[in-house]
Design a protein around this motif. Structure first.
Motif, short mmCIF file in Angstrom:
data_model
loop_
_atom_site.label_atom_id
_atom_site.label_comp_id
_atom_site.label_asym_id
_atom_site.label_seq_id
_atom_site.Cartn_x
_atom_site.Cartn_y
_atom_site.Cartn_z
N ASP A 25 0.63 -1.40 -0.03
CA ASP A 25 -0.07 0.07 -0.34
C ASP A 25 0.54 1.04 0.06
N ASP A 27 0.12 5.08 0.86
CA ASP A 27 -0.04 5.51 2.76
C ASP A 27 -1.13 5.76 3.67
N GLY A 28 0.06 6.10 4.56
CA GLY A 28 0.45 4.99 5.84
C GLY A 28 1.15 4.01 5.71
N THR A 29 1.34 4.14 4.82
CA THR A 29 2.32 2.41 4.74
C THR A 29 4.19 2.84 4.27
N ASP A 204 -1.72 -0.57 5.90
CA ASP A 204 -2.87 -0.19 6.82
C ASP A 204 -3.67 -0.14 7.26
N ASP A 205 -4.11 -0.58 6.14
CA ASP A 205 -5.62 0.12 6.79
C ASP A 205 -7.05 -0.84 6.14
N ASP A 208 -6.71 -2.49 3.16
CA ASP A 208 -5.89 -4.25 2.79
C ASP A 208 -5.34 -5.20 3.59
MG LIG Z 1 -3.24 2.98 3.36
#
Ligand SMILES: [Mg+2]
Length: 265
Positions: A25, A27-29, A204-205, A208
Motif C-alpha cells: 500500500d 499512504d500510511g505504509t 495499514d488500513d 489492505d
Molecule cells: Mg494506507
C-alpha cells in the motif's frame, strides 16, 4: 534479535522463492500520514531501498486507492508496477491499462465530486477526484467522528442513488464504481499474471485487509508462500491487526524492516 530482525528474516526467506513479489500500500505504509492527502510523499529512505531492491525482487508493486498518475508522481520509480484505484487501473512496463467498465463511471463520479465539493466547502473536508473514484478526507477536522457521521449521512444516499460502492478508511470515505475489484482481487490478478510463487504484502488500513485475506487463502490452498505485514498505528483497524501475520510500528517500522530486508537479500 529484535522483532524487526525476525520479521525481516521471515520475509527474506519467502522472497528467496522465485518468482517473488513485494507488494505494498502507499499512504500510511510507505508515506507518513499528513494533514492533507496532497502533501503525502514517499519516505526517502524507503524509496532508496525499493530502488535498490528492484533488481533483486521479481515484482515490486504499489497497490493503492490513489490514481496511477498521482502515485507514480509521488514514488517516481519506473521499475515498479503500480495498481491504482483499488485495482481499476494499472501501470506496468510503461503500459497503462484501465478497466473499461470503470471508464463508463467517470462523468458521473466527476459530477458527484463537484456537488460534494460545493456542499462541503469547509477547508477541513477535502474532496479528491481520482478520475475513476472519489475520496472525501476529513483528517483536518477537530471532531473527526462527528464529521464522519455527517459525511456518511450525505454519502450513503448518494452511493445508493448512483449504485456506487462506499468504503471507509483512515479518515477517508470513498465512492467507487460498482465493479467487483479490491486490493485482494488486484493482488490475485498480479500473482496470476506474473506467475508469482511468493509474496510479501504490507498495508495499514481496511482496504489492505482484502489483500491479506486473499494471500491467506492462496497460501492455505498451497498456491504460494506469503506473509502479510500490518502497520500498527492509533488508527489501525482491528481486522488488520487480526489478519496480519506480523506487525510493525508506523512508517518508521516499515522503513527499518525494508532496510533489514535489503541487507538480507
Ligand atoms: Mg494506507
Amino acid at each position: 534479535m529484535g522483532v524487526i530482525d525476525l520479521i525481516a528474516r521471515r520475509a527474506a526467506s519467502i522472497l528467496r522463492v522465485r518468482p517473488c513479489g513485494l507488494c505494498s500500500d502507499f499512504d500510511g505504509t510507505l508515506s507518513r500520514i499528513v494533514p492533507s492527502a496532497n502533501q503525502a510523499r514517499i519516505e526517502p529512505s524507503i524509496r532508496d531501498v525499493l530502488e535498490s531492491l528492484t533488481g533483486q525482487i521479481d515484482v515490486i508493486a504499489i497497490i493503492t486507492g490513489r490514481s496511477i498518475d498521482d502515485v507514480r508522481r509521488r514514488v517516481g520509480l519506473d521499475g515498479l508496477v503500480y495498481i491504482g484505484n483499488h485495482g481499476l487501473e494499472r501501470w506496468e512496463h510503461g503500459v497503462y491499462q484501465v478497466d473499461p467498465d470503470a471508464l463508463d463511471w467517470v462523468p458521473r463520479i466527476q459530477k458527484i465530486a463537484e456537488e460534494l465539493a460545493s456542499r462541503f466547502s469547509s477547508p477541513a473536508v477535502e474532496v479528491e477526484l481520482k478520475a475513476l473514484s472519489l475520496s472525501v478526507h476529513f483528517r483536518r477536522t477537530d471532531d473527526p467522528a462527528a464529521v464522519e457521521q455527517q459525511l456518511l449521512g450525505a454519502l450513503e444516499p448518494l452511493a445508493k442513488q448512483h449504485r456506487l460502492r462506499l468504503t471507509r478508511g483512515r479518515m477517508v470515505i470513498e465512492l467507487r464504481p460498482p465493479i467487483d475489484r479490491n486490493k485482494g482481487t488486484a493482488l490475485a490478478d498480479l500473482i496470476e499474471r506474473r506467475g508469482l510463487r511468493a509474496v510479501v504484502f504490507l498495508g495499514d488500513d481496511r482496504t489492505d485487509v482484502d489483500a491479506m485475506q486473499m494471500l491467506a487463502s492462496l497460501r492455505a490452498a498451497g498456491r504460494i508462500e506469503a506473509m502479510s505485514i500490518g502497520v500498527r498505528s492509533d488508527e489501525a483497524p482491528s481486522e488488520l491487526v487480526e489478519v496480519a501475520d506480523a506487525l510493525v510500528d508506523g512508517v518508521e517500522g516499515v522503513a527499518a524492516l525494508l532496510e533489514h530486508l535489503r541487507r538480507l537479500l
